[in-house]
Write a protein that holds these residues in place. Structure first.
Motif, mmCIF file in Angstrom:
data_model
loop_
_atom_site.group_PDB
_atom_site.id
_atom_site.type_symbol
_atom_site.label_atom_id
_atom_site.label_comp_id
_atom_site.label_asym_id
_atom_site.label_seq_id
_atom_site.Cartn_x
_atom_site.Cartn_y
_atom_site.Cartn_z
ATOM 1 N N ALA A 1 0.814 -1.224 0.000
ATOM 2 C CA ALA A 1 0.000 0.000 0.000
ATOM 3 C C ALA A 1 0.843 1.267 0.000
ATOM 4 C CB ALA A 1 -0.977 -0.029 1.178
ATOM 5 N N TYR A 2 1.909 1.267 -0.787
ATOM 6 C CA TYR A 2 2.783 2.453 -0.837
ATOM 7 C C TYR A 2 2.081 3.671 -1.403
ATOM 8 C CZ TYR A 2 4.108 1.859 -5.874
ATOM 9 O OH TYR A 2 4.126 1.760 -7.239
ATOM 10 N N TYR A 3 0.997 3.468 -2.099
ATOM 11 C CA TYR A 3 0.263 4.584 -2.706
ATOM 12 C C TYR A 3 -0.414 5.469 -1.661
ATOM 13 C CZ TYR A 3 -3.218 0.926 -2.059
ATOM 14 O OH TYR A 3 -3.973 -0.081 -1.523
ATOM 15 N N ILE A 4 -0.527 4.994 -0.420
ATOM 16 C CA ILE A 4 -1.202 5.783 0.609
ATOM 17 C C ILE A 4 -0.330 6.951 1.075
ATOM 18 C CG2 ILE A 4 -2.100 5.735 2.982
ATOM 19 C CD1 ILE A 4 -3.182 2.912 2.326
ATOM 20 N N ARG A 5 0.950 6.707 1.295
ATOM 21 C CA ARG A 5 1.842 7.766 1.764
ATOM 22 C C ARG A 5 2.998 8.042 0.799
ATOM 23 N NH1 ARG A 5 1.547 8.458 7.684
ATOM 24 N NH2 ARG A 5 -0.500 9.411 7.874
ATOM 25 N N GLN A 6 3.175 7.191 -0.206
ATOM 26 C CA GLN A 6 4.278 7.366 -1.156
ATOM 27 C C GLN A 6 3.739 7.324 -2.583
ATOM 28 O OE1 GLN A 6 6.399 4.035 0.706
ATOM 29 N NE2 GLN A 6 8.148 5.409 0.855
ATOM 30 N N ASP A 7 2.669 8.059 -2.813
ATOM 31 C CA ASP A 7 2.010 8.029 -4.117
ATOM 32 C C ASP A 7 2.930 8.486 -5.245
ATOM 33 O OD1 ASP A 7 1.741 10.474 -2.692
ATOM 34 O OD2 ASP A 7 0.245 11.165 -4.121
ATOM 35 N N ASN A 8 3.954 9.288 -4.911
ATOM 36 C CA ASN A 8 4.899 9.722 -5.939
ATOM 37 C C ASN A 8 5.671 8.534 -6.518
ATOM 38 O OD1 ASN A 8 6.149 9.445 -3.432
ATOM 39 N ND2 ASN A 8 7.769 10.891 -3.939
ATOM 40 N N LEU A 9 5.953 7.522 -5.711
ATOM 41 C CA LEU A 9 6.630 6.335 -6.217
ATOM 42 C C LEU A 9 5.752 5.589 -7.213
ATOM 43 C CD1 LEU A 9 8.342 4.860 -3.022
ATOM 44 C CD2 LEU A 9 9.410 6.081 -4.923
ATOM 45 N N GLN A 10 4.483 5.464 -6.871
ATOM 46 C CA GLN A 10 3.567 4.785 -7.787
ATOM 47 C C GLN A 10 3.461 5.557 -9.098
ATOM 48 O OE1 GLN A 10 -0.707 4.545 -6.898
ATOM 49 N NE2 GLN A 10 -0.545 2.370 -7.374
ATOM 50 N N LEU A 11 3.419 6.868 -9.013
ATOM 51 C CA LEU A 11 3.357 7.701 -10.213
ATOM 52 C C LEU A 11 4.589 7.474 -11.082
ATOM 53 C CD1 LEU A 11 1.899 9.901 -11.818
ATOM 54 C CD2 LEU A 11 3.097 11.579 -10.428
ATOM 55 N N ILE A 12 5.762 7.443 -10.470
ATOM 56 C CA ILE A 12 6.998 7.193 -11.216
ATOM 57 C C ILE A 12 6.942 5.835 -11.908
ATOM 58 C CG2 ILE A 12 9.475 6.700 -10.941
ATOM 59 C CD1 ILE A 12 9.422 8.896 -8.724
ATOM 60 N N HIS A 13 6.478 4.824 -11.208
ATOM 61 C CA HIS A 13 6.425 3.487 -11.806
ATOM 62 C C HIS A 13 5.484 3.446 -13.008
ATOM 63 C CE1 HIS A 13 7.843 1.974 -7.649
ATOM 64 N NE2 HIS A 13 8.858 2.318 -8.415
ATOM 65 N N PHE A 14 4.358 4.134 -12.913
ATOM 66 C CA PHE A 14 3.433 4.152 -14.043
ATOM 67 C C PHE A 14 3.911 5.053 -15.174
ATOM 68 C CE2 PHE A 14 0.535 2.001 -11.137
ATOM 69 C CZ PHE A 14 0.169 0.952 -11.970
ATOM 70 N N VAL A 15 4.675 6.082 -14.860
ATOM 71 C CA VAL A 15 5.302 6.874 -15.924
ATOM 72 C C VAL A 15 6.294 5.995 -16.692
ATOM 73 C CG1 VAL A 15 6.920 8.768 -16.364
ATOM 74 C CG2 VAL A 15 4.941 9.149 -14.902
ATOM 75 N N LEU A 16 7.034 5.161 -15.986
ATOM 76 C CA LEU A 16 7.960 4.246 -16.659
ATOM 77 C C LEU A 16 7.218 3.234 -17.533
ATOM 78 C CD1 LEU A 16 10.594 3.646 -13.841
ATOM 79 C CD2 LEU A 16 10.937 4.850 -16.021
ATOM 80 N N VAL A 17 6.072 2.774 -17.081
ATOM 81 C CA VAL A 17 5.250 1.886 -17.913
ATOM 82 C C VAL A 17 4.828 2.641 -19.177
ATOM 83 C CG1 VAL A 17 3.027 0.687 -18.074
ATOM 84 C CG2 VAL A 17 4.450 0.404 -16.031
ATOM 85 N N ALA A 18 4.388 3.880 -19.023
ATOM 86 C CA ALA A 18 3.967 4.685 -20.179
ATOM 87 C C ALA A 18 5.132 4.936 -21.135
ATOM 88 C CB ALA A 18 3.361 6.006 -19.709
ATOM 89 N N VAL A 19 6.304 5.232 -20.592
ATOM 90 C CA VAL A 19 7.493 5.423 -21.432
ATOM 91 C C VAL A 19 7.781 4.142 -22.212
ATOM 92 C CG1 VAL A 19 10.017 5.718 -21.351
ATOM 93 C CG2 VAL A 19 8.524 7.267 -20.077
ATOM 94 N N SER A 20 7.634 3.002 -21.562
ATOM 95 C CA SER A 20 7.858 1.718 -22.229
ATOM 96 C C SER A 20 6.882 1.519 -23.383
ATOM 97 C CB SER A 20 7.706 0.564 -21.235
ATOM 98 O OG SER A 20 8.591 0.695 -20.163
ATOM 99 N N VAL A 21 5.618 1.799 -23.147
ATOM 100 C CA VAL A 21 4.589 1.616 -24.181
ATOM 101 C C VAL A 21 4.817 2.584 -25.338
ATOM 102 C CG1 VAL A 21 2.127 1.834 -24.674
ATOM 103 C CG2 VAL A 21 2.878 0.666 -22.601
ATOM 104 N N LEU A 22 5.052 3.851 -25.013
ATOM 105 C CA LEU A 22 5.293 4.837 -26.073
ATOM 106 C C LEU A 22 6.570 4.506 -26.843
ATOM 107 C CD1 LEU A 22 4.245 8.106 -24.218
ATOM 108 C CD2 LEU A 22 2.985 6.873 -26.001
ATOM 109 N N GLY A 23 7.584 4.045 -26.126
ATOM 110 C CA GLY A 23 8.818 3.633 -26.788
ATOM 111 C C GLY A 23 8.602 2.453 -27.711
ATOM 112 N N LEU A 24 7.796 1.516 -27.264
ATOM 113 C CA LEU A 24 7.476 0.354 -28.096
ATOM 114 C C LEU A 24 6.795 0.787 -29.381
ATOM 115 C CD1 LEU A 24 7.711 -2.818 -27.636
ATOM 116 C CD2 LEU A 24 5.258 -2.702 -27.334
#
Length: 160
Positions: free
Chosen positions: A130-153
């Protein structure tokens, strides 16, 4: 410069940039392994829940206090980063002319899939604790990396 050459240059710069960035990240994680374990331990121990105001939730039953688990989890993340780095640099070499365009695209697809898998590994692992409760910035970074991967693909599969 032709359209094909400009597109190849874009792909090369994009993949090389990711390769260089993740090389630095993995190198830092290798050199400062204990620091990485400490940071991951904070997530696995769910330490941010203790910060004022403390949050009481049944999710705290998922806490993992054992340092051996923290080291093992960080080792898995570091291993995933290193595999991704090798695939990214292999792609750079292929794009630079050491392989056919088709082989370079296949390597790029594998490398970006590895980056996406590594990002999801961190996002799913963090979500379990549940890191999204107090460390939501980490979750955002991880999903930005997923988006970068998809756009890169999408970008590396463009044909001129």
């Amino acid at each position: 410069m032709s359209l094909a050459a400009s597109l190849l240059l874009f792909k090369l710069v994009f993949i090389a940039g990711l390769a260089l960035w993740l090389t630095v990240v993995a190198f830092n994680n290798l050199i400062a392994f204990r620091n990485g374990v400490f940071a991951l331990a904070s997530i696995m121990r769910m330490a941010p829940f203790e910060q004022a105001p403390a949050i009481q939730t049944p999710l705290l039953s998922r806490r993992v206090e054992q340092a051996s688990w923290h080291r093992a989890a960080f080792s898995i993340v570091l291993g995933a980063e290193m595999v991704t780095v090798v695939l990214l640099w292999a792609t750079v070499a292929a794009l630079a002319g050491l392989a056919t365009a088709a082989h370079a695209t296949i390597l790029a697809n594998l490398a970006l899939t590895a980056l996406m898998a590594t990002s999801f590994l961190m996002a799913v692992g963090g979500s379990w604790f549940a890191y999204y409760i107090r460390q939501d910035n980490l979750q955002l970074i991880h999903f930005v990396l997923v988006a970068v991967s998809v756009l890169g693909l999408l970008a590396v599969n463009l044909r001129a």
